[in-house]
Design a protein around this motif. Structure first.
Motif, PDB file in Angstrom:
ATOM      1  N   GLU A 109     -14.915  40.981  50.681  1.00  0.00           N
ATOM      2  CA  GLU A 109     -13.927  41.033  49.613  1.00  0.00           C
ATOM      3  C   GLU A 109     -14.425  41.842  48.426  1.00  0.00           C
ATOM      4  OE1 GLU A 109     -12.900  37.019  48.710  1.00  0.00           O
ATOM      5  OE2 GLU A 109     -11.820  36.739  50.584  1.00  0.00           O
ATOM      6  N   SER A 110     -15.388  42.722  48.671  1.00  0.00           N
ATOM      7  CA  SER A 110     -15.945  43.500  47.566  1.00  0.00           C
ATOM      8  C   SER A 110     -15.105  44.719  47.211  1.00  0.00           C
ATOM      9  CB  SER A 110     -17.381  43.934  47.888  1.00  0.00           C
ATOM     10  OG  SER A 110     -17.373  44.784  49.012  1.00  0.00           O
ATOM     11  N   VAL A 111     -14.104  45.048  48.021  1.00  0.00           N
ATOM     12  CA  VAL A 111     -13.236  46.195  47.741  1.00  0.00           C
ATOM     13  C   VAL A 111     -11.937  45.674  47.133  1.00  0.00           C
ATOM     14  CG1 VAL A 111     -11.975  48.120  48.766  1.00  0.00           C
ATOM     15  CG2 VAL A 111     -14.223  47.497  49.641  1.00  0.00           C
ATOM     16  N   LEU A 112     -11.508  46.330  46.069  1.00  0.00           N
ATOM     17  CA  LEU A 112     -10.287  45.927  45.379  1.00  0.00           C
ATOM     18  C   LEU A 112      -9.179  46.921  45.682  1.00  0.00           C
ATOM     19  CD1 LEU A 112      -8.922  44.165  43.142  1.00  0.00           C
ATOM     20  CD2 LEU A 112      -9.727  45.879  41.548  1.00  0.00           C
ATOM     21  N   GLN A 113      -8.030  46.445  46.102  1.00  0.00           N
ATOM     22  CA  GLN A 113      -6.875  47.285  46.384  1.00  0.00           C
ATOM     23  C   GLN A 113      -5.879  47.087  45.246  1.00  0.00           C
ATOM     24  OE1 GLN A 113      -6.888  49.063  49.317  1.00  0.00           O
ATOM     25  NE2 GLN A 113      -5.008  50.136  48.882  1.00  0.00           N
ATOM     26  N   THR A 114      -5.586  48.135  44.501  1.00  0.00           N
ATOM     27  CA  THR A 114      -4.638  48.008  43.393  1.00  0.00           C
ATOM     28  C   THR A 114      -3.216  48.158  43.888  1.00  0.00           C
ATOM     29  OG1 THR A 114      -4.666  50.360  42.874  1.00  0.00           O
ATOM     30  CG2 THR A 114      -6.330  48.993  41.806  1.00  0.00           C
ATOM     31  N   ALA A 115      -2.247  47.839  43.052  1.00  0.00           N
ATOM     32  CA  ALA A 115      -0.836  47.902  43.423  1.00  0.00           C
ATOM     33  C   ALA A 115      -0.409  49.327  43.777  1.00  0.00           C
ATOM     34  CB  ALA A 115       0.029  47.359  42.297  1.00  0.00           C
ATOM     35  N   GLU A 116      -1.035  50.329  43.161  1.00  0.00           N
ATOM     36  CA  GLU A 116      -0.668  51.721  43.420  1.00  0.00           C
ATOM     37  C   GLU A 116      -1.314  52.231  44.713  1.00  0.00           C
ATOM     38  OE1 GLU A 116      -2.032  50.921  40.295  1.00  0.00           O
ATOM     39  OE2 GLU A 116      -0.033  50.557  39.511  1.00  0.00           O
ATOM     40  N   GLY A 117      -2.107  51.418  45.365  1.00  0.00           N
ATOM     41  CA  GLY A 117      -2.744  51.843  46.602  1.00  0.00           C
ATOM     42  C   GLY A 117      -4.062  52.562  46.402  1.00  0.00           C
ATOM     43  N   VAL A 118      -4.589  52.567  45.169  1.00  0.00           N
ATOM     44  CA  VAL A 118      -5.861  53.203  44.906  1.00  0.00           C
ATOM     45  C   VAL A 118      -6.969  52.207  45.233  1.00  0.00           C
ATOM     46  CG1 VAL A 118      -7.335  54.244  43.133  1.00  0.00           C
ATOM     47  CG2 VAL A 118      -4.860  54.597  43.070  1.00  0.00           C
ATOM     48  N   GLN A 119      -7.893  52.643  46.081  1.00  0.00           N
ATOM     49  CA  GLN A 119      -8.977  51.770  46.490  1.00  0.00           C
ATOM     50  C   GLN A 119     -10.150  51.921  45.536  1.00  0.00           C
ATOM     51  OE1 GLN A 119      -9.960  52.143  50.591  1.00  0.00           O
ATOM     52  NE2 GLN A 119     -11.768  50.874  50.432  1.00  0.00           N
ATOM     53  N   MET A 120     -10.685  50.785  45.074  1.00  0.00           N
ATOM     54  CA  MET A 120     -11.822  50.817  44.158  1.00  0.00           C
ATOM     55  C   MET A 120     -12.964  49.995  44.750  1.00  0.00           C
ATOM     56  SD  MET A 120      -9.641  50.077  40.708  1.00  0.00           S
ATOM     57  CE  MET A 120     -11.039  50.221  39.629  1.00  0.00           C
TER      58      MET A 120
END
Length: 121
Positions: A109-120
């Motif tokens: 769960e270390s990757v964050l998916q934002t609402a715009e689909g940009v992966q951080m």
């Protein structure tokens, strides 16, 4: 021997250093407050300000260490002392050897998916 001063001041060096009396001491009940229960340096600084004692976090830290009132947080959480938690931990230690490791699924769960689909990451 001091030299005479002209219109813009003297040529002899001015006084440097000196000792500034500490704002915090055992006499203003700071030590008593620290011994009374858990505290953070920021919270203690705020409490002192509310009592009219003007200081900063660094001065509080210096006082706490000088008075040998500092302590590290325990590595072991206090919840482990509760009987229900202790019972569950003991039960887990007994049964964890029976788990088939090949059936375990690990989720990263270390990757964050934002609402715009940009992966951080």
């Amino acid at each position: 021997m001091e030299e005479p001063k002209g219109e813009t001041g003297g040529v002899s060096p001015g006084k440097i250093g000196g000792h500034k009396k500490p704002v915090l001491s055992g006499s203003n009940a700071t030590g008593k407050r620290i011994r009374s229960g858990p505290f953070t340096l920021r919270k203690l600084t705020q409490e002192l300000a509310a009592r009219g004692i003007k200081t900063d976090v660094r001065a509080v830290w210096t006082f706490v260490h000088a008075e040998e009132l500092s302590s590290k947080k325990t590595i072991r959480p206090a919840e482990q002392d509760r009987p229900d938690i202790a019972r569950n931990r003991t039960r887990w230690k007994v049964h964890r050897g029976r788990i088939d490791a090949s059936r375990l699924v690990f989720i990263d769960e270390s990757v964050l998916q934002t609402a715009e689909g940009v992966q951080m990451n």
